[in-house]
Design a protein around this motif. Structure first.
Motif, PDB file in Angstrom:
ATOM      1  N   HIS A   1      42.523  38.174  38.882  1.00  8.41           N
ATOM      2  CA  HIS A   1      42.615  39.356  39.763  1.00  8.41           C
ATOM      3  C   HIS A   1      41.547  40.372  39.348  1.00  8.41           C
ATOM      4  O   HIS A   1      41.632  40.975  38.281  1.00  8.41           O
TER       5      HIS A   1
ATOM      6  N   HIS B   1      38.269  43.184  41.193  1.00 13.63           N
ATOM      7  CA  HIS B   1      37.641  43.775  42.385  1.00 13.63           C
ATOM      8  C   HIS B   1      36.155  43.938  42.079  1.00 13.63           C
ATOM      9  O   HIS B   1      35.781  44.862  41.356  1.00 13.63           O
TER      10      HIS B   1
ATOM     11  N   HIS C   1      48.571  43.155  46.130  1.00 14.99           N
ATOM     12  CA  HIS C   1      49.163  43.899  45.017  1.00 14.99           C
ATOM     13  C   HIS C   1      50.646  44.140  45.294  1.00 14.99           C
ATOM     14  O   HIS C   1      51.037  44.321  46.445  1.00 14.99           O
TER      15      HIS C   1
ATOM     16  N   HIS D   1      49.823  42.592  39.452  1.00 12.85           N
ATOM     17  CA  HIS D   1      50.660  43.566  38.747  1.00 12.85           C
ATOM     18  C   HIS D   1      52.130  43.172  38.638  1.00 12.85           C
ATOM     19  O   HIS D   1      52.581  42.779  37.595  1.00 12.85           O
TER      20      HIS D   1
ATOM     21  N   ASP E   1      41.560  43.091  36.426  1.00 12.13           N
ATOM     22  CA  ASP E   1      41.699  44.123  37.462  1.00 12.13           C
ATOM     23  C   ASP E   1      40.568  45.153  37.395  1.00 12.13           C
ATOM     24  O   ASP E   1      40.779  46.333  37.691  1.00 12.13           O
TER      25      ASP E   1
HETATM   26 FE    FE Z   1      43.806  45.250  41.689  1.00 11.57          FE
END
Ligand code: FE
Ligand code: GUN
Length: 436
Positions: free
Chosen positions: A76, A78, A231, A270, A323
């Motif tokens: 995960h 970005h 998420h 998460h 993340d």
């Molecule tokens: Fe995220």
């Protein structure tokens, strides 16, 4: 391709270390060899046993004294947020509005996205990350840029354009229809092309209308083999917000359940604040969870319960993730350290074998790719990370008192960072080597 073999201290997982004796899950060869042919692992074992069997012309790369591990899988991240790492003073919703959305708006420009994709991949390789499940931005160009960049390395890239049709600035919104159409086009262009896989990516329930989540669920059903990422239950205010936006649903996970977004190949980021019912749904549907420790702490969301996830009444698949840029590091070693610290704060001491497993096999399992990546087994794809166990003065000092492999592994994950990554191999080819 010329056959290649890597020589060094080779580690392999023979079972899950979430058991009585975690170290027993590791098989290792101090003088080991990995034989690679056409991007796949051909053989793994003791160097002496394999040397005589090598195909003619095999190039041997000597990493003696270093650890040879499965490449880290960041389940995960970005990529457009590399530039907002280390943004001061906010928690989730304010963090998105203040820092993240303005940064993501720039990815409308394909050239900007291409430059950012290159930075993201270089930084991942420098940290031993060989595969990742990545959120792009709402712009289809952002996904094209990442898939194009990943393709030049034949990297196993899992990614998708973000779906977001409300509660975001004008320049970052699609619609239920345009998001569906753009994602479908990207699936047709990129899913299964080389090692790329498409991941349908509704950002999270607050930024999608029910119509958009429904379209995302339909799209997934129409394209078996694609993945889904979103998420859930990261922050307490976010959870309250979801209750007001989706008042007819039992809970946050229930929203995704309703729209057909849970199951094998769906990864929830998460999942910190879960009810028993939510754990049961995640467990029974086979949904994966991405544990993002440095994000838990950096944006102050809460402490993921890694013990409950494995030993509770409703166990589920867990992978480890940076993340980036809610997370504060590209280093999977630092990410393992924070996973250890978070577990400590919850009264559980995550074993080093468990931490390394989460960042390799665990992430692969969360993505349902454990037959292809995440371990060093014959037939699997040759994504490999080499660790220099003496990368700093302090580590050198500490290592001189380390008697066991477990202690050496623990030293690396607590004290190590990008400096410990000696080399990274993707699809059997070296994509990074630490300058000497
Ligand atoms: Fe995220
Ligand atoms: N929830 C929705 N979007 C995001 C994001 O970009 N980062 C994190 N950490 N949480 C999110």
């Amino acid at each position: 391709d010329v056959p290649r073999a890597l020589r060094g201290h080779v580690l392999q997982f023979n079972a899950s270390p979430f058991c009585e004796d975690p170290t027993s899950a590791i098989t290792d060869w101090q003088d080991g060899l990995i034989v690679i042919q056409d991007g796949l692992i051909h053989a793994v074992g003791q160097a002496d046993d394999l040397m005589g069997t090598l195909p003619e012309g095999t190039i041997i790369e000597d990493h003696s004294g270093k650890l040879i591990l499965p490449g880290f899988i960041d389940c995960h991240a970005h990529y457009p947020q590399s530039e907002v790492i280390a943004s001061y003073g906010t928690q989730l919703i304010e963090w998105l509005n203040t820092y993240t959305f303005p940064a993501e708006a720039k990815f409308r420009d394909k050239a900007y996205a291409q430059a950012a994709a290159n930075v993201y991949l270089a930084e991942s390789f420098r940290n031993g990350i060989t595969s990742a499940s990545v959120y792009c931005t709402v712009h289809p160009e952002s996904a094209e840029a990442l898939f194009e960049a990943a393709s030049t390395f034949s990297m196993r890239m899992i990614a998708g354009k973000v779906l977001m049709d409300r509660n975001a600035p004008d320049n970052l919104r699609d619609t239920a229809q345009s998001g569906y159409d753009d994602s479908k086009r990207l699936i047709e262009a990129w899913h299964g092309k080389g090692r790329n896989l498409y991941c349908i990516t509704p950002r999270f329930a607050p930024t999608s209308t029910p119509q958009q989540l429904e379209a995302a669920g339909a799209l997934w059903k129409e394209h078996p083999g694609t993945l889904v990422q979103t998420h859930t239950s990261e922050n307490l205010k976010e959870i309250e917000w979801v209750k007001t936006l989706y008042p007819d649903h039992t809970d946050y996970v229930g929203v995704y359940e309703h729209f057909g977004l849970l199951g094998k190949g769906s990864i929830l980021g998460h999942a910190i604040h879960l009810s028993d019912r939510e754990r049961a749904v995640i467990s029974e549907s086979g949904t994966g969870v991405a544990h993002c420790p440095t994000s838990n702490t950096f944006i102050g969301s809460g402490l993921f319960d890694v013990k409950e996830a494995h030993y509770g009444a409703h166990p589920f698949r867990v992978g480890l993730a940076t993340d980036v840029g809610g997370g504060s590091s590209f280093s999977m070693l630092s990410t393992m350290r924070t996973a250890y610290e978070i577990a400590q704060l919850r009264g559980y001491s995550l074993h080093p074998a468990q931490a390394y497993y989460l960042s390799t096999v665990g992430s692969a399992k969360a993505l349902y790719l454990e037959d292809r990546i995440g371990n060093l087994m014959p037939g699997m794809e040759a994504d490999i990370t080499v660790i220099d166990m003496h990368s700093t003065e302090l580590i050198r000092h500490r290592m001189s008192y380390a008697d066991t492999l477990t202690e050496a592994l623990f030293t690396q994950m607590i004290l190590g960072d990008d400096r410990a990554i000696a080399a990274t191999y993707v699809n059997g080819k070296k994509v990074y080597e630490k300058p000497s």
